[in-house]
Scaffold this motif. Structure first.
Motif, PDB file in Angstrom:
ATOM      1  N   SER C  69      85.711  80.940  -1.326  1.00  0.00           N
ATOM      2  CA  SER C  69      86.852  80.067  -1.763  1.00  0.00           C
ATOM      3  C   SER C  69      86.134  78.565  -1.803  1.00  0.00           C
ATOM      4  O   SER C  69      85.773  78.092  -0.660  1.00  0.00           O
ATOM      5  CB  SER C  69      87.969  80.179  -0.918  1.00  0.00           C
ATOM      6  OG  SER C  69      87.656  80.370   0.478  1.00  0.00           O
ATOM      7  N   CYS C  70      85.994  78.378  -2.907  1.00  0.00           N
ATOM      8  CA  CYS C  70      85.193  77.030  -2.952  1.00  0.00           C
ATOM      9  C   CYS C  70      85.856  76.270  -4.520  1.00  0.00           C
ATOM     10  O   CYS C  70      86.826  76.205  -4.722  1.00  0.00           O
ATOM     11  CB  CYS C  70      83.612  77.264  -3.103  1.00  0.00           C
ATOM     12  SG  CYS C  70      83.266  78.502  -4.180  1.00  0.00           S
ATOM     13  N   CYS C  71      84.780  75.907  -5.226  1.00  0.00           N
ATOM     14  CA  CYS C  71      85.051  75.176  -6.220  1.00  0.00           C
ATOM     15  C   CYS C  71      85.179  76.279  -7.723  1.00  0.00           C
ATOM     16  O   CYS C  71      85.220  77.611  -7.358  1.00  0.00           O
ATOM     17  CB  CYS C  71      83.691  74.415  -6.816  1.00  0.00           C
ATOM     18  SG  CYS C  71      82.191  75.204  -6.574  1.00  0.00           S
ATOM     19  N   SER C  72      85.397  75.789  -8.784  1.00  0.00           N
ATOM     20  CA  SER C  72      85.732  76.611  -9.884  1.00  0.00           C
ATOM     21  C   SER C  72      84.668  77.675 -10.255  1.00  0.00           C
ATOM     22  O   SER C  72      83.566  77.486  -9.967  1.00  0.00           O
ATOM     23  CB  SER C  72      85.695  75.682 -11.034  1.00  0.00           C
ATOM     24  OG  SER C  72      85.747  76.510 -12.270  1.00  0.00           O
ATOM     25  N   PRO C  73      85.143  78.931 -10.476  1.00  0.00           N
ATOM     26  CA  PRO C  73      83.949  79.763 -10.743  1.00  0.00           C
ATOM     27  C   PRO C  73      82.987  79.454 -11.771  1.00  0.00           C
ATOM     28  O   PRO C  73      82.129  80.104 -11.881  1.00  0.00           O
ATOM     29  CB  PRO C  73      84.994  81.142 -11.281  1.00  0.00           C
ATOM     30  CG  PRO C  73      86.393  80.654 -11.467  1.00  0.00           C
ATOM     31  CD  PRO C  73      86.368  79.204 -10.706  1.00  0.00           C
ATOM     32  N   ALA C  97      87.465  82.261  -5.287  1.00  0.00           N
ATOM     33  CA  ALA C  97      88.674  81.591  -5.259  1.00  0.00           C
ATOM     34  C   ALA C  97      88.617  80.048  -5.320  1.00  0.00           C
ATOM     35  O   ALA C  97      88.125  79.448  -4.451  1.00  0.00           O
ATOM     36  CB  ALA C  97      89.393  82.114  -3.876  1.00  0.00           C
ATOM     37  N   ASN C  98      89.112  79.571  -6.375  1.00  0.00           N
ATOM     38  CA  ASN C  98      89.041  78.265  -6.786  1.00  0.00           C
ATOM     39  C   ASN C  98      90.171  77.326  -5.941  1.00  0.00           C
ATOM     40  O   ASN C  98      91.274  77.135  -6.266  1.00  0.00           O
ATOM     41  CB  ASN C  98      89.282  77.837  -8.174  1.00  0.00           C
ATOM     42  CG  ASN C  98      89.134  76.498  -8.687  1.00  0.00           C
ATOM     43  OD1 ASN C  98      89.023  75.611  -7.806  1.00  0.00           O
ATOM     44  ND2 ASN C  98      89.016  76.131  -9.933  1.00  0.00           N
ATOM     45  N   ILE C  99      89.613  76.726  -4.688  1.00  0.00           N
ATOM     46  CA  ILE C  99      90.619  75.892  -4.061  1.00  0.00           C
ATOM     47  C   ILE C  99      89.965  74.540  -4.126  1.00  0.00           C
ATOM     48  O   ILE C  99      90.597  73.471  -3.389  1.00  0.00           O
ATOM     49  CB  ILE C  99      90.724  76.156  -2.514  1.00  0.00           C
ATOM     50  CG1 ILE C  99      89.274  76.353  -2.019  1.00  0.00           C
ATOM     51  CG2 ILE C  99      91.366  77.789  -2.276  1.00  0.00           C
ATOM     52  CD1 ILE C  99      89.329  76.538  -0.299  1.00  0.00           C
ATOM     53  N   ARG C 100      89.291  74.130  -5.035  1.00  0.00           N
ATOM     54  CA  ARG C 100      88.892  72.707  -4.963  1.00  0.00           C
ATOM     55  C   ARG C 100      89.326  72.137  -6.446  1.00  0.00           C
ATOM     56  O   ARG C 100      90.559  71.410  -6.115  1.00  0.00           O
ATOM     57  CB  ARG C 100      87.454  72.669  -5.229  1.00  0.00           C
ATOM     58  CG  ARG C 100      86.900  70.902  -5.149  1.00  0.00           C
ATOM     59  CD  ARG C 100      85.268  70.799  -5.275  1.00  0.00           C
ATOM     60  NE  ARG C 100      84.835  71.161  -6.552  1.00  0.00           N
ATOM     61  CZ  ARG C 100      83.686  70.794  -6.784  1.00  0.00           C
ATOM     62  NH1 ARG C 100      82.878  70.371  -5.949  1.00  0.00           N
ATOM     63  NH2 ARG C 100      83.265  70.949  -7.945  1.00  0.00           N
ATOM     64  N   SER C 123      95.001  85.989  -2.833  1.00  0.00           N
ATOM     65  CA  SER C 123      95.457  86.645  -3.893  1.00  0.00           C
ATOM     66  C   SER C 123      94.048  87.408  -4.393  1.00  0.00           C
ATOM     67  O   SER C 123      93.695  88.555  -5.186  1.00  0.00           O
ATOM     68  CB  SER C 123      95.919  85.933  -4.883  1.00  0.00           C
ATOM     69  OG  SER C 123      95.306  85.158  -5.830  1.00  0.00           O
ATOM     70  N   ALA C 124      92.813  86.585  -4.089  1.00  0.00           N
ATOM     71  CA  ALA C 124      91.443  86.950  -4.637  1.00  0.00           C
ATOM     72  C   ALA C 124      91.123  88.053  -3.592  1.00  0.00           C
ATOM     73  O   ALA C 124      90.438  89.071  -3.959  1.00  0.00           O
ATOM     74  CB  ALA C 124      90.554  85.674  -4.340  1.00  0.00           C
ATOM     75  N   ALA C 125      91.487  87.864  -2.204  1.00  0.00           N
ATOM     76  CA  ALA C 125      91.140  89.031  -1.469  1.00  0.00           C
ATOM     77  C   ALA C 125      91.599  90.216  -1.726  1.00  0.00           C
ATOM     78  O   ALA C 125      91.213  91.227  -1.835  1.00  0.00           O
ATOM     79  CB  ALA C 125      91.241  88.494  -0.078  1.00  0.00           C
ATOM     80  N   ARG C 126      93.102  90.423  -2.108  1.00  0.00           N
ATOM     81  CA  ARG C 126      93.506  91.434  -2.427  1.00  0.00           C
ATOM     82  C   ARG C 126      93.316  92.090  -3.573  1.00  0.00           C
ATOM     83  O   ARG C 126      93.114  93.228  -3.768  1.00  0.00           O
ATOM     84  CB  ARG C 126      95.280  91.062  -2.490  1.00  0.00           C
ATOM     85  CG  ARG C 126      96.066  90.719  -1.376  1.00  0.00           C
ATOM     86  CD  ARG C 126      96.751  91.612  -0.523  1.00  0.00           C
ATOM     87  NE  ARG C 126      97.174  90.936   0.597  1.00  0.00           N
ATOM     88  CZ  ARG C 126      98.430  90.692   0.691  1.00  0.00           C
ATOM     89  NH1 ARG C 126      99.168  90.828  -0.254  1.00  0.00           N
ATOM     90  NH2 ARG C 126      98.995  90.365   1.748  1.00  0.00           N
TER      91      ARG C 126
END
Ligand code: SF4
Ligand code: SF4
Ligand code: FES
Lengths: 344, 143, 651
Positions: C69-73, C97-100, C123-126
């Motif tokens: 979980s970091c910047c945009s894919p 997972a885009n959390i930036r 949601s990414a993990a699921r």
């Protein structure tokens, strides 16, 4: 007016000549006045066929059943199967062919025109007869002639006791046919198409929700609507899988990947999910035979939902369900000028 | 949630990868602030948004569902957004027909260059949802 | 499913994420997920130690899937998928997972941002629980390239690729290659003649054995994808046999139709049968079918009568050819912002108010006045010339918000050229500020002021109009002195904004590549992928991507060519395996997906849908259309999206 003899002769003839392997039609039911679907395979059975205001069943469902039966039998039939089809039966047969459920040459359509009338609504009839028991019903021009239990005859204007869907029907004539009996009265106007829908849409948002909430609360998820619908031919329903379709090729992944979009329980939310999905999945496919509404044991006005989708299809997208075997499905196609204003 | 707290609508936002998710990224790069109510789910294209996604989100208790993709003619997959527009029009009509508030479902075209528009779309949606309160009409009880 | 072992790696991105999102809490919350076997946060996941930590954690904890979980894919999906490979797991079990961009950068409220980040990561993990290990699909490559646009950018790109051994087709809409550069007189900052620089390149590209020129042609339709495009090209009829034409000029002499010459921007005229300019390539006349009296001996037929070699053929038909390419370079260039839109400067209706390109033609030895600067209205030498910069540029309220970048320089050049032609003339330049970044550019501007004595006036011209004695009155303000300035000029030259050429919008639609808010072609990444379009295999060069001068254009063209060469030098391309798959048991063969698929990637075989893995792009249109859930995209299946919705709705 269609002469019953013509229907019987046609069926007998085709079976005798070996042109079809069976004829799907209606026969006198075992209880009361109502007809019931029948599949006849021998010429001598032709005389059991009937044609009267109680022939409400959409017989294309039996084409579906026939096809399903074939899947289990080793031999593939070489002869077509004949179906006696009203306007609506023929339209749903078209949709089935549009979706490759069977080929055109696998079916022989003996069209019957509803002419100036249509099929009876038993609730309306019961009210009109004020408790009298009918034992038989017959077409007579724009009227129905009913034989009552006491042997007397009663003549009623068909319009009074006809099913709503027939009143609103815009095509009481099976356009797609191999042979057709009766006059083409397409364009007759008994009541404007979508009249009930238009009336319902007068209601406010709150009234609409109250109405549907009430309906969704009452649905017992018996799936009668789905069982009677010729379009619901899937072996496993996306919405609620009563039976999980498992074939030797089904992988573990596939089994695991089945989505439970809604729960089995008949709660308001899940019933909402079921009926919304069904309406979406019938959009552009439902041809308004009205059978779902007729068989619903708790009288949910399902036609409203399906009509809503049909009217959108026609008016917004210029799409006519059940009109063309070759057409792309409603949701698999688009036009550049489809409505866009609802999008920000 | 305590009583004084303002109600925060929960939004599921299906964003196509090529335009709207990229546009949302641009809003980020440009540090354009907008409410945190909408959680994005990136899909490849709006054409891949099944009506089931919208219904499922509502059933799972979403207060609003947003589907956003490329402008007409700009879909990375040529015509996915046209297919989506037709399908989701039907969904929208159907929801309104049964008495779900029209503002619970929204669709927008946001290009990769429209970071500002993306933020505005979310802001507007959240603002329009606030007066509606929690969506419990078709939310399944989870016990 | 419960034996899944996912690793979650939450990046702080320095403080970019950590300042707004409680990354520790995200990592801790994720550790509670049943399928998550390892969850950690780190200051810079993408740094070397960060990446190594991910790899180590995968190995140490026998992780089978990874969420970073970091910047945009768009930025680091590739990075972390490579790490997955290095750690010995399948790259397609790694998701971002885009959390930036979609969280920490757009929210200030820490609690809300953290909650949202948790939803995004969850949601990414699921989703990844159901990700399958997939192998990329290898497809063969067509080792040919298409260049659209025959200006300097297109020519340079075509030459570079051809010299690297690729077969190149260069398509140009007009009858000659050369583009706008051909219209220029001299170029800044060296004042070398544009044609002298360009003509040899035009000849080289036209003679190159690996290059096929298709002038007077347009790209009509493009299908396929990176490595294997199929392109339909329309060859418009020139009605002249190019090979046979001797360019003797007999035909145009007898042609009765006179129309403005677009090459000279209307400063001269031409006939309906004409050669765009003397060194046109291909060297041939063309017949302008719109101007011609009727393409028929009965209607006119004069030119056909006089052509000794019989090169004229009125029956020539448009031709559509289909060609296959592995890569495409778009170099469709620019147009000037239309003068008609500049109402305050007379909307093009005031005589002797010219645009920059017209002025180039006035200065050019091959132009209307053989290189003498004479104003169009009376062919007199203008003694006072006003140059106005930023016309249409830097004006978000009415015109273009952007800076057209080259106008400061070419206006300085115009002033110099003018002074060289008319030493006793006066040149005034209205400017907002001077942008002269570039080798030798600032010195060039200084020379214009100091050696050539051009008067630079800082300010906007508010309006201009024609006076009774045939001058153009220019009214403006010198913002440095605060004085109003009025100049009765003999001629005015407007430095109009550059905008994408007319065909750019259409070509962008045909190619399905994006444009930016100003209509220029959009690059895949503003910094790191400046010559690639968002669509794989399609590259950008020249002013169609944004205003730029000649050296920049040439550099970008070579860069685009290099990208294409890299792409086409691979024997096989790998395609993403996240394409549609059919659940045979559910497919009823209704063909709805077949109709919905934009790529004709699905066909029916034995009554079941079958997906062509080379054609499928994985868009999911089939899946959303199928009412039986019988077709879905790998690693973004219906079940996965449903799980993601569930995750997002979990508080
Ligand atoms: S739409 Fe669904 S059922 Fe129909 S052919 Fe495609 S995969 Fe099969
Ligand atoms: S995902 Fe489906 S619709 Fe999209 S390209 Fe692949 S097969 Fe076609
Ligand atoms: S890719 Fe954006 S809508 Fe299709």
């Amino acid at each position: 007016m269609i002469n019953l003899k013509d229907i019987r002769d046609t069926a007998r003839d085709m079976l005798t000549k070996g042109e079809v392997r069976a004829v799907i039609g209606w026969q006198q039911g075992s209880r009361g006045m109502a007809a019931e679907p029948v599949v006849i395979t021998a010429p001598e059975q032709a005389d059991s066929l009937v044609w009267n205001p109680t022939c409400y069943h959409n017989l294309s469902l039996y084409l579906v059943n026939d096809k399903k039966a074939q899947a289990h039998s080793k031999q593939k039939p070489t002869l077509p199967i004949a179906i006696i089809a009203k306007g609506c039966d023929a339209r749903s047969t078209v949709v089935l062919m549009q979706e490759n459920y069977f080929r055109r040459d696998e079916v022989y359509i003996i069209g019957v025109s509803c002419e100036g009338t249509g099929v009876v609504d038993e609730h309306k009839l019961a009210v009109a007869l004020q408790g009298a028991q009918p034992t038989a019903a017959a077409f007579e021009g724009e009227d129905y002639v009913l034989t009552l239990a006491d042997g007397s005859e009663k003549r009623l204007s068909a319009r009074e006791v006809m099913a709503d869907r027939c009143l609103e029907c815009r095509e009481p004539f099976p356009k797609e046919n191999n042979l057709v009996l009766g006059e083409d009265k397409t364009g007759r106007s008994l009541e404007a198409p979508f009249a009930a829908l238009a009336r319902f849409e007068q209601k406010s948002e709150a009234e609409r929700w109250d109405f549907w909430k009430h309906q969704f609360e009452r649905c017992i998820r018996c799936f009668a609507c789905r069982s009677v619908c010729p379009m619901c031919f899937c072996d496993e329903c996306v919405v609620d899988s009563i039976e999980m379709k498992v074939v030797p090729a089904t992988t573990a992944q596939e089994k695991a990947d089945r989505v439970r979009w809604i729960e089995r329980s008949a709660t308001t939310a899940d019933n909402f999910g079921y009926h919304m999905t069904r309406a979406m999945h019938l959009a552009g496919r439902c041809i308004d035979c009205g059978e779902c509404e007729r068989v619903c044991p708790v009288n949910i006005p399902l036609r409203l939902l399906n009509n809503k989708m049909e009217r959108e299809a026609r008016e917004r997208f210029g799409y006519e369900p059940g009109a063309s075997i070759g057409a792309s499905s409603l949701v698999a196609s688009f036009r550049d000028d489809d409505p866009n204003a609802f999008i920000r | 949630m305590s009583d004084e707290q303002v109600y925060e609508p929960k939004v599921v936002a299906f964003l196509c990868k090529w335009c709207s998710s990229a546009g949302s990224d641009l809003a980020g790069v440009s540090r354009i602030q907008y409410p945190a109510n909408a959680t994005p789910i990136q899909v490849m294209c709006t054409g891949g948004v099944s009506p089931m996604y919208v219904l499922s989100a509502l059933r799972k208790g979403a207060d609003g569902v947003l589907v956003s993709g490329c402008h007409p003619g700009d879909c990375h997959y040529i015509e996915g957004n046209y297919l989506a527009r037709r399908k989701l029009h039907l969904v929208k009509e159907l929801l309104e027909f049964v008495g779900i508030e029209p503002n619970r479902f929204r669709m927008s075209w946001v290009s990769a260059a429209e970071g500002g528009k993306f933020a505005q779309v979310v802001r507007d949606f959240v603002e329009d949802l606030r007066p509606l309160g929690p969506q419990d009409k078709v939310k399944a009880d989870r016990s | 499913m419960t034996n899944k072992r996912t690793g979650v790696f939450v990046c702080h991105c320095g403080t970019n994420i950590a300042a707004t999102v409680d990354v520790k809490k995200v990592a801790e919350t994720m550790a509670l997920e049943g399928t998550v076997a390892y969850s950690a946060d780190y200051v810079y996941m993408c740094s070397d130690p960060g990446q190594n930590a991910v790899i180590q954690a995968i190995k140490d904890n026998q992780l089978d899937s990874v969420i970073v979980s970091c910047c945009s894919p768009n930025l680091h999906e590739g990075t972390f998928r490579n790490n997955a490979i290095r750690a010995g797991i399948n790259e397609f079990t790694c998701e971002i997972a885009n959390i930036r961009e979609q969280c920490s950068w757009v929210h200030k409220d820490r609690a809300a941002a953290t909650e949202k980040a948790i939803k995004i990561v969850r949601s990414a993990a699921r989703r990844v629980v159901r990700n399958q290990s997939l192998d990329s699909i290898a497809i063969p490559v067509t080792r040919r390239a298409l260049v659209i646009g025959g200006g300097i950018a297109g020519i340079q790109a075509a030459l570079d690729m051809a010299n690297a051994g690729l077969d190149v087709v260069l398509v140009e809409k007009l009858a000659t290659i050369g583009g706008h550069m051909l219209q220029l007189s001299e170029t800044f900052p060296t004042l070398d003649c544009a044609q002298c620089v360009l003509s040899p390149k035009m000849v080289e590209v036209s003679r190159h054995p690996k290059v096929k020129l298709m002038t007077y042609s347009e790209v009509q339709e493009v299908s396929g994808s990176m490595g294997n495009f199929k392109v339909k090209i329309l060859k418009k009829p020139t009605y002249i046999d190019t090979e046979a034409c001797k360019i003797c000029d007999d035909c145009s002499v007898v042609c009765p139709v006179v129309v403005p010459n677009e090459y000279d921007l209307g400063l001269t005229s031409r006939r309906a049968i004409y050669i765009p300019f003397a060194q046109a390539i291909p060297a041939s006349y063309v017949l302008d079918e719109n101007a011609c009296l009727g393409l028929h001996p009965i209607r006119c037929g004069k030119c056909k009568d006089v052509c000794e070699v019989g090169a004229i053929n009125y029956d020539m038909l448009p031709q559509v050819v289909t060609e296959e390419f592995g890569a495409i370079i778009v170099a469709t260039g620019f147009d000037l912002y239309p003068q008609e839109k500049i109402l305050e400067y007379g909307a093009g209706n005031v005589p002797d108010v010219l645009d920059g390109l017209q002025f180039e033609r006035l200065c050019s030895a091959s132009g209307a006045t053989q290189g003498h600067v004479l104003r169009p209205s009376d062919k007199k030498e203008p003694k006072e010339v006003v140059f106005i910069q930023c016309v249409g540029s830097r004006d978000p309220a009415q015109h273009c918000a952007y800076c057209s970048k080259i106008c400061c320089m070419y206006t300085a050049k115009h002033a110099q050229l003018y002074k060289h032609h008319v030493p006793d003339g006066r040149a005034y330049i209205f400017y907002i500020d001077i942008r002269s970044g570039g080798k030798g550019y600032e010195e060039f501007v200084q020379r214009t002021m100091e050696n050539d004595g051009a008067v630079y006036l800082r300010g906007r011209v508010s309006k201009l109009h024609r006076t009774k004695d045939g001058k153009v009155r220019v009214m403006g303000t010198d913002t440095l002195t605060g004085q109003n300035v009025e100049i009765d000029a003999d001629m005015v030259v407007l430095a109009l904004a550059m905008q994408p050429s007319k065909g750019t919008e259409e070509i962008a639609k045909i190619l399905k590549i994006g444009r930016d808010k100003d209509g220029f072609l959009a690059e895949a990444h503003p910094k790191l992928r400046p010559v690639e379009s968002v669509t794989g295999g399609i590259f950008l060069a020249g002013a169609a991507q944004g205003p730029k001068d000649i050296p920049e254009t040439v550099a970008q063209a070579s860069a685009a060519a290099a990208k294409a060469i890299i792409l086409l030098s691979q024997p096989m391309l790998s395609r993403s395996p996240t394409i549609a798959r059919v659940r045979n048991s559910h497919c009823t063969g209704c063909e709805m997906c077949v109709d919905a698929c934009p790529y004709v990637a699905i066909r029916l075989e034995n009554g079941k849908a079958v997906v062509n893995e080379v054609l499928c792009e994985g868009c999911g249109a089939c899946s959303a259309t199928c009412v039986r859930a019988a077709i879905e995209v790998k690693n973004l299946s219906l079940a996965q999206v449903n799980d993601m919705i569930e995750a997002v709705m979990t508080v």
